[in-house]
Design a protein around this motif. Structure first.
Motif, mmCIF file in Angstrom:
data_model
loop_
_atom_site.group_PDB
_atom_site.id
_atom_site.type_symbol
_atom_site.label_atom_id
_atom_site.label_comp_id
_atom_site.label_asym_id
_atom_site.label_seq_id
_atom_site.Cartn_x
_atom_site.Cartn_y
_atom_site.Cartn_z
ATOM 1 N N GLY A 16 50.070 72.198 47.688
ATOM 2 C CA GLY A 16 50.056 73.666 47.634
ATOM 3 C C GLY A 16 50.039 74.294 49.013
ATOM 4 O O GLY A 16 50.787 75.224 49.294
ATOM 5 N N THR A 20 53.135 76.448 50.346
ATOM 6 C CA THR A 20 52.890 77.902 50.376
ATOM 7 C C THR A 20 52.796 78.440 51.801
ATOM 8 O O THR A 20 53.376 79.475 52.114
ATOM 9 C CB THR A 20 51.585 78.251 49.622
ATOM 10 O OG1 THR A 20 51.586 77.594 48.379
ATOM 11 C CG2 THR A 20 51.456 79.740 49.390
ATOM 12 N N ILE A 43 57.568 78.596 47.650
ATOM 13 C CA ILE A 43 56.318 79.344 47.428
ATOM 14 C C ILE A 43 55.870 79.186 45.975
ATOM 15 O O ILE A 43 54.685 79.033 45.684
ATOM 16 C CB ILE A 43 56.502 80.850 47.771
ATOM 17 C CG1 ILE A 43 56.999 81.027 49.195
ATOM 18 C CG2 ILE A 43 55.212 81.626 47.563
ATOM 19 C CD1 ILE A 43 56.042 80.650 50.281
ATOM 20 N N THR A 47 52.362 77.716 44.883
ATOM 21 C CA THR A 47 51.340 78.455 44.121
ATOM 22 C C THR A 47 50.992 77.721 42.820
ATOM 23 O O THR A 47 49.835 77.735 42.397
ATOM 24 C CB THR A 47 51.791 79.899 43.808
ATOM 25 O OG1 THR A 47 53.130 79.887 43.370
ATOM 26 C CG2 THR A 47 51.650 80.807 44.985
ATOM 27 N N LEU A 50 48.669 75.020 43.931
ATOM 28 C CA LEU A 50 47.349 75.595 44.244
ATOM 29 C C LEU A 50 46.583 75.939 42.967
ATOM 30 O O LEU A 50 45.370 75.736 42.881
ATOM 31 C CB LEU A 50 47.508 76.864 45.097
ATOM 32 C CG LEU A 50 47.825 76.680 46.575
ATOM 33 C CD1 LEU A 50 48.004 78.037 47.243
ATOM 34 C CD2 LEU A 50 46.736 75.905 47.295
ATOM 35 N N THR A 51 47.320 76.446 41.967
ATOM 36 C CA THR A 51 46.694 76.783 40.680
ATOM 37 C C THR A 51 46.080 75.532 40.049
ATOM 38 O O THR A 51 44.925 75.531 39.609
ATOM 39 C CB THR A 51 47.755 77.365 39.719
ATOM 40 O OG1 THR A 51 48.364 78.471 40.342
ATOM 41 C CG2 THR A 51 47.151 77.786 38.405
ATOM 42 N N LEU B 27 52.408 81.758 36.204
ATOM 43 C CA LEU B 27 51.125 81.437 36.831
ATOM 44 C C LEU B 27 49.946 81.750 35.916
ATOM 45 O O LEU B 27 49.009 80.952 35.793
ATOM 46 C CB LEU B 27 50.986 82.200 38.159
ATOM 47 C CG LEU B 27 51.954 81.759 39.270
ATOM 48 C CD1 LEU B 27 51.807 82.644 40.486
ATOM 49 C CD2 LEU B 27 51.723 80.311 39.658
ATOM 50 N N ILE B 56 46.067 84.273 42.895
ATOM 51 C CA ILE B 56 47.181 83.334 43.144
ATOM 52 C C ILE B 56 48.497 84.118 43.168
ATOM 53 O O ILE B 56 49.373 83.877 44.002
ATOM 54 C CB ILE B 56 47.226 82.241 42.046
ATOM 55 C CG1 ILE B 56 46.035 81.290 42.192
ATOM 56 C CG2 ILE B 56 48.546 81.483 42.054
ATOM 57 C CD1 ILE B 56 46.176 80.181 43.187
ATOM 58 N N PHE B 57 48.611 85.063 42.250
ATOM 59 C CA PHE B 57 49.825 85.860 42.180
ATOM 60 C C PHE B 57 49.988 86.704 43.454
ATOM 61 O O PHE B 57 51.102 86.867 43.958
ATOM 62 C CB PHE B 57 49.771 86.751 40.934
ATOM 63 C CG PHE B 57 51.019 87.538 40.749
ATOM 64 C CD1 PHE B 57 52.234 86.898 40.602
ATOM 65 C CD2 PHE B 57 50.993 88.909 40.735
ATOM 66 C CE1 PHE B 57 53.399 87.616 40.457
ATOM 67 C CE2 PHE B 57 52.151 89.640 40.579
ATOM 68 C CZ PHE B 57 53.360 88.988 40.444
ATOM 69 N N ILE B 59 48.903 85.848 46.380
ATOM 70 C CA ILE B 59 49.328 84.900 47.431
ATOM 71 C C ILE B 59 50.852 84.736 47.380
ATOM 72 O O ILE B 59 51.533 84.743 48.400
ATOM 73 C CB ILE B 59 48.611 83.531 47.261
ATOM 74 C CG1 ILE B 59 47.130 83.684 47.586
ATOM 75 C CG2 ILE B 59 49.235 82.454 48.150
ATOM 76 C CD1 ILE B 59 46.289 82.467 47.300
ATOM 77 N N TYR B 60 51.382 84.632 46.149
ATOM 78 C CA TYR B 60 52.845 84.514 45.999
ATOM 79 C C TYR B 60 53.530 85.747 46.613
ATOM 80 O O TYR B 60 54.500 85.630 47.348
ATOM 81 C CB TYR B 60 53.223 84.366 44.519
ATOM 82 C CG TYR B 60 54.724 84.303 44.316
ATOM 83 C CD1 TYR B 60 55.399 83.091 44.392
ATOM 84 C CD2 TYR B 60 55.470 85.457 44.088
ATOM 85 C CE1 TYR B 60 56.777 83.032 44.254
ATOM 86 C CE2 TYR B 60 56.848 85.406 43.940
ATOM 87 C CZ TYR B 60 57.489 84.191 44.017
ATOM 88 O OH TYR B 60 58.859 84.134 43.883
#
Lengths: 68, 218
Positions: A16, A20, A43, A47, A50-51, B27, B56-57, B59-60
Motif C-alpha cells: 500500500g 500510494t 493509487i 488504497t 492499505l484498506t 473501497l 482511505i477515500f 487518501i485516494y
C-alpha cells in the motif's frame, strides 16, 4: 490464525505504501513495478492494499483482546 | 451510503463523477465486507468502518491525478467532505444494523428502514447504469457528470420508498411482494425518465437487491 492477520497487515502495508505514496516515475522507471498501468490505477491498488492492511491490524487487535 | 452521498452532491451542485463513485463504492464495500467477515458487526466495528472508509477515500483523492476540469466542476475532495461521508455512512450502517439485528423495533419502523435501504440501493444501481451508459456512448466525462438530475432522482427515491413500504406492509407473499416492486420500479422509471431500455434494466437493478436482502434476512 491471529499471526496471519499480523503478517498480512505488514505485507499489505508495504504494498500500500509503495503504490500510494511513491512517485510514479520512481515506481515505473527505477523499481519496475508499474505493470504499464496509469498513475491512478497504482493509487487504487495502493488504497485497496492499505484498506486490507488496516482491517487486518484491526482484526488482529480485536482477536488479541478477546483471547486475553 | 454512496447513493445518499450522491443525492447530497446533486443537491449542492457537486459533480457526481462515475470514476470517483466507483472508487468510493469499491473501497467502502471492501472495508465493510472485510470488517464484517473477519470481526463481525456491532457498534465498535461499525465505527471503525465508517471512519476508515472516508479516510482511505480521502487518501485516494489526494494522491490520484484529477481527470475532471476543476475550474468547471466542483468535486467532494476537500477535507470537510470526510465528515459528510462519515455521516452518510453512519446513517446507512445504523439503519441496516437496526433492521437486521434489533428484534425490539416495531414492524412499521423496520419496514420504513427496509424501504429506505432498498430504494436507495435500487436508485443507486439505476444511476450507475445511466452513468455507465453515458460514459460508454459519449466517452466524455464532462457529459457523464451532467447525466443525473437532483429533482428526478429525489422523486424516484421517494416514490420507491412509498411503494416498497406499502408492498412490505400489506403483501405477505414474498414472490408477489418482489414482483410488485419490480413492476412498480419499471413503470416509475419509464414515467420519470421516459427511457424504455433504462426502465427494463430495472428488472435486474430492482430484483437483485431485494433477493439479496431476502437471502440475508430470512
Amino acid at each position: 490464525m491471529k499471526n496471519k492477520f499480523l503478517i498480512s497487515s505488514i505485507v499489505f502495508s508495504i504494498i500500500g505504501i509503495i503504490y500510494t505514496f511513491l512517485p510514479y516515475k520512481l515506481l515505473t522507471k527505477t523499481l519496475n513495478l508499474g505493470f504499464n498501468l496509469r498513475h491512478n490505477d497504482h493509487i487504487m491498488i495502493g488504497t485497496i492494499a492499505l484498506t486490507i492492511a488496516v482491517t487486518s491490524i484491526y482484526t488482529y487487535l480485536n482477536r488479541k483482546d478477546n483471547s486475553n | 451510503m454512496v447513493m445518499l452521498d450522491a443525492v447530497y452532491h446533486l443537491a449542492t451542485n457537486t459533480a457526481v463523477h462515475i470514476n470517483y463513485m466507483a472508487v468510493k463504492f469499491t473501497l467502502i464495500l471492501l472495508i465493510l465486507f472485510l470488517t464484517t467477515f473477519w470481526v463481525g458487526k456491532g457498534f465498535n466495528h461499525g465505527l471503525f468502518s465508517i471512519i476508515l472508509g472516508p479516510i482511505i477515500f480521502y487518501i485516494y483523492y489526494i494522491f490520484a491525478d484529477p481527470t475532471l476540469n476543476r475550474e468547471i466542476f466542483k468535486l467532494d475532495e476537500s477535507f470537510g467532505y470526510i465528515f459528510l461521508h462519515i455521516l452518510v455512512f453512519a446513517i446507512s450502517y445504523y439503519v441496516f444494523y437496526q433492521i437486521t439485528s434489533n428484534k425490539n423495533i416495531s414492524k412499521k419502523i423496520k419496514i420504513a428502514g427496509t424501504a429506505l435501504i432498498l430504494s436507495l440501493t435500487i436508485v443507486g444501481l439505476d444511476s450507475a447504469y445511466e452513468l455507465l451508459k453515458t460514459q460508454l456512448i459519449t466517452n466524455n466525462e464532462e457529459l457523464v457528470v451532467k447525466a443525473l438530475n437532483f429533482d428526478t432522482t429525489l422523486y424516484f427515491i421517494f416514490s420507491l420508498i412509498t411503494i416498497i413500504f406499502i408492498s412490505y406492509y400489506y403483501i405477505q407473499n414474498i414472490k408477489l411482494k418482489i414482483s410488485t416492486i419490480v413492476l412498480a420500479t419499471i413503470l416509475l422509471n419509464l414515467l420519470i425518465f421516459q427511457d424504455l431500455t433504462r426502465s427494463f434494466s430495472t428488472i435486474l437493478t430492482s430484483s437483485l437487491p431485494q433477493l439479496l436482502f431476502r437471502y440475508y434476512t430470512k
